[in-house]
Motif scaffolding. Sequence first.
Motif, PDB file in Angstrom:
ATOM      1  N   TYR A 102       0.837  -1.204   0.000  1.00  0.00           N
ATOM      2  CA  TYR A 102       0.000   0.000   0.000  1.00  0.00           C
ATOM      3  C   TYR A 102       0.874   1.257   0.000  1.00  0.00           C
ATOM      4  N   THR A 105       0.755   3.285  -3.535  1.00  0.00           N
ATOM      5  CA  THR A 105      -0.468   4.098  -3.473  1.00  0.00           C
ATOM      6  C   THR A 105      -0.142   5.566  -3.216  1.00  0.00           C
ATOM      7  N   ARG A 154       2.218   2.116  -8.984  1.00  0.00           N
ATOM      8  CA  ARG A 154       1.430   3.256  -8.500  1.00  0.00           C
ATOM      9  C   ARG A 154       0.746   3.994  -9.647  1.00  0.00           C
ATOM     10  N   ARG A 171      -3.638   2.180 -11.395  1.00  0.00           N
ATOM     11  CA  ARG A 171      -4.518   2.216 -10.230  1.00  0.00           C
ATOM     12  C   ARG A 171      -5.299   0.923 -10.031  1.00  0.00           C
ATOM     13  N   SER A 193      -5.019  -2.009  -7.125  1.00  0.00           N
ATOM     14  CA  SER A 193      -6.139  -2.383  -6.247  1.00  0.00           C
ATOM     15  C   SER A 193      -6.357  -3.894  -6.271  1.00  0.00           C
TER      16      SER A 193
END
Lengths: 190, 115
Positions: A33, A37, A140, A143, A147
């Motif tokens: 994450y 992200t 990153r 997207r 996810s």
Amino acid sequence: MEMSTHGLWTLIHGMGFGALYLLACSGALIELYRITTGSSAPLATPAQERFLKIYLLAMVVLAWAAVLTGAYVVYPWYRAAPPPATANLALYPQRLLMSNPATSGWHSLGMEWKEHVAWLAPISITMAASVFLRYGRDLRNHRQLRSAVLCFTLVSFLAAGIAGLFGALINKQAPVQGGGTISLSVGDEK
Amino acid sequence: MTQSASEASPQAPSLPNGPGAAAVLSAGIGTFALAVLAVAGDKSAAIKQALNFYHPTGPLSGVTTLAILLWIAAWAILDWRWRKKNVAIARITTAALVLLVLSLLLTFPPIADLF
């Protein structure tokens, strides 16, 4: 202090590979994450990226080691059929659990779920690791791919958690025993 | 399932999304195959017998071996087709996640028993 060889293999499968994998999951989720992200977060350094790649590869090895030792080493002992007219089922955990309505659910629900759901973990984490190995920090910029990788890693954690929980509870009800005896230490006589 | 426009992202991705999409979708296919084979083996004595690849482990050996082979085959084929492409990643990841959730549900015995 003694331990059976079957008990030792169960320990290696559950506490060695399985528990280590579960411990590693939270770290993988946080690092995946953090590194992949948010455009405002600072980019991970090449060293941090390399560390996460090695970390994920180690998780892949742990996950496959856990399911393979479970399915091909410990599970055959668990489901072994006793000879006819065997009264003591202590060495036959599945039959021991099924012999009593109060414990049969540990097999029909617990083991039936555990033996299949556990395999979602290595498949999911192998995919997550391969995607991160290929994309690295560039993930990153993808997207939806990012996810999906996070969701699969989360499900891998969940699947391993279910398998680990039921493994521990079932082994408490009907431990896998047998094989040779390993003497760990000799206690003092009282 | 290819698309020419790049996805909305903070920076332009330097790699096409095809290989990642192939890995994600094949993982969904692999987990779903495992769940379906497990249910099939539970419902049919003939399938259960056919899945008994290694007797000490029983039908679990066939369920997992076949699911892994399907997963690897799907991954190889999709990666070969999408290696240098940008694909419709939203639809593909949605499909993969639906397959993953169905796999989780189908491995739960009370739900598998509904079939």
